[in-house]
Enzyme design. Structure first.
Site, PDB file in Angstrom:
ATOM      1  N   HIS A 101       0.827  -1.135   0.087  1.00  0.00           N
ATOM      2  CA  HIS A 101      -0.124  -0.084  -0.057  1.00  0.00           C
ATOM      3  C   HIS A 101       0.818   1.306  -0.028  1.00  0.00           C
ATOM      4  CE1 HIS A 101       1.056  -0.156   4.283  1.00  0.00           C
ATOM      5  NE2 HIS A 101       0.675   0.713   4.518  1.00  0.00           N
ATOM      6  N   ASP A 103       0.575   4.852   2.260  1.00  0.00           N
ATOM      7  CA  ASP A 103      -0.207   5.723   3.100  1.00  0.00           C
ATOM      8  C   ASP A 103      -1.098   6.509   2.921  1.00  0.00           C
ATOM      9  OD1 ASP A 103       1.122   3.708   4.846  1.00  0.00           O
ATOM     10  OD2 ASP A 103       2.675   5.305   5.287  1.00  0.00           O
ATOM     11  N   HIS A 257       4.857  -0.101   0.454  1.00  0.00           N
ATOM     12  CA  HIS A 257       5.364  -0.906   1.358  1.00  0.00           C
ATOM     13  C   HIS A 257       4.352  -1.876   2.105  1.00  0.00           C
ATOM     14  CE1 HIS A 257       3.621   2.713   3.448  1.00  0.00           C
ATOM     15  NE2 HIS A 257       3.359   1.748   4.524  1.00  0.00           N
ATOM     16  N   ARG A 272       4.943   6.574  14.756  1.00  0.00           N
ATOM     17  CA  ARG A 272       4.683   6.998  13.166  1.00  0.00           C
ATOM     18  C   ARG A 272       4.174   8.411  13.080  1.00  0.00           C
ATOM     19  NH1 ARG A 272      -0.041   6.938   9.585  1.00  0.00           N
ATOM     20  NH2 ARG A 272       0.530   5.669   7.802  1.00  0.00           N
TER      21      ARG A 272
END
Ligand code: OGA
Ligand code: MN
Length: 281
Positions: A101, A103, A257, A272
């Protein structure tokens, strides 16, 4: 620490470089920041090892690249709303990001980059795969490139109604969801996008892509199936092994990723931050 000490050592043929000579707990001078920024543009994903940084220091690093991208329906940590904690516990069956995917690709301005810092890691496993979408685009035949140019893809985020809110919450591994009502979040983006900084074309595809805009599902599915497989051929990828204190930053404008789910019974905890991006063109 100065810009001369900074080195970017590739970890694979396709993408990824380990950055040495940087202590992220210290303020970066402009030349050092420029060297790191250039390494990100050159290698698409960069890795730092053995960093001991606070949430404020991670945030300070992120802000050198731009504003903070806020997720439309996930919440940050109570005392650091700009940072998500991604936690998979010993008993948690769900894995955040375990599919190829990009983000927040379903938002109108997907983030430019994600900065992930490892707080707790399993003894083995929990690596992350990355794939270079410039390389995937470059390897297409000329007729395929011209067929795809100008096409848009419909990208869809979380779909309310498919699962209960509780189930969705569980699937997000401790990432808290905003209380605001969850609507379908979707955006159309070019399938072939141009990187705003490098000017290079890349294939913009990931798990949020549902269909090619304007095509029937019957037309769109086989093309997307082909592109999804093509985009993550081993020769376009690298794999990163996390130790406590590792930090990665990937460029969501030219990579995909995938978080590997191979550490059942162990704990992994990451911090994150995502940096704001532009409207893809
Ligand atoms: C993310 C993500 C991968 C990982 O943070 O967006 O996909 O390995 N994480 O945790
Ligand atoms: Mn992700």
């Amino acid at each position: 620490m100065s810009a001369q000490d900074i080195q970017a050592i590739p970890v694979a043929g396709a993408l990824g470089a380990e950055i040495s000579g940087v202590d992220l707990s210290k303020d970066l001078d402009n030349a050092s920041f420029d060297a790191i920024h250039q390494a990100l543009l050159d290698h698409c994903v960069i890795f730092f090892k053995d960093q001991d940084i606070s949430p404020e220091q991670q945030l300070g690093f992120a802000k050198r690249f731009g504003g903070i991208h806020h997720h439309p329906y996930m919440q940050g940590m109570p005392d650091h709303p700009d940072i998500f904690e991604i936690l998979k516990t010993e008993t948690d069956p769900h894995n955040f990001g375990g599919v190829w995917h990009v983000d927040q690709m379903f938002t109108p301005k997907p983030n430019m980059g994600t900065i992930l810092y490892a707080k707790e890691v399993p003894d083995a496993g929990g690596d992350t795969l990355f794939a270079n979408m410039y390389a995937a685009y470059d390897a297409l035949s000329e007729p395929m490139k011209s067929m795809l140019s100008g096409l848009k893809v419909l990208c869809v985020g979380d779909r309310p109604g498919k699962k209960s809110r509780k189930e969705r919450y569980k699937a997000l591994n401790g990432v808290k969801m905003n209380d605001e009502d969850l609507g379908v979040r979707s955006s159309e983006h070019p399938l072939i996008r141009t990187h705003p900084e490098t000017g290079r074309k890349s294939l913009f595809i990931g798990s949020h892509v549902e269909t090619i805009a304007g095509m029937t599902k019957e037309e769109s599915d086989p093309i997307l199936d082909f592109l999804r497989k093509h985009a993550v051929k081993p020769e376009f990828t690298c794999r990163f092994h996390w130790d406590k204190g590792s930090m990665a930053m990937w460029d969501n404008r030219c990579t995909q990723h995938n978080a590997i789910d191979d550490y059942a019974g162990q704990r992994r905890r990451m911090h994150r931050i995502t940096v704001s991006g532009d409207t893809p063109f």
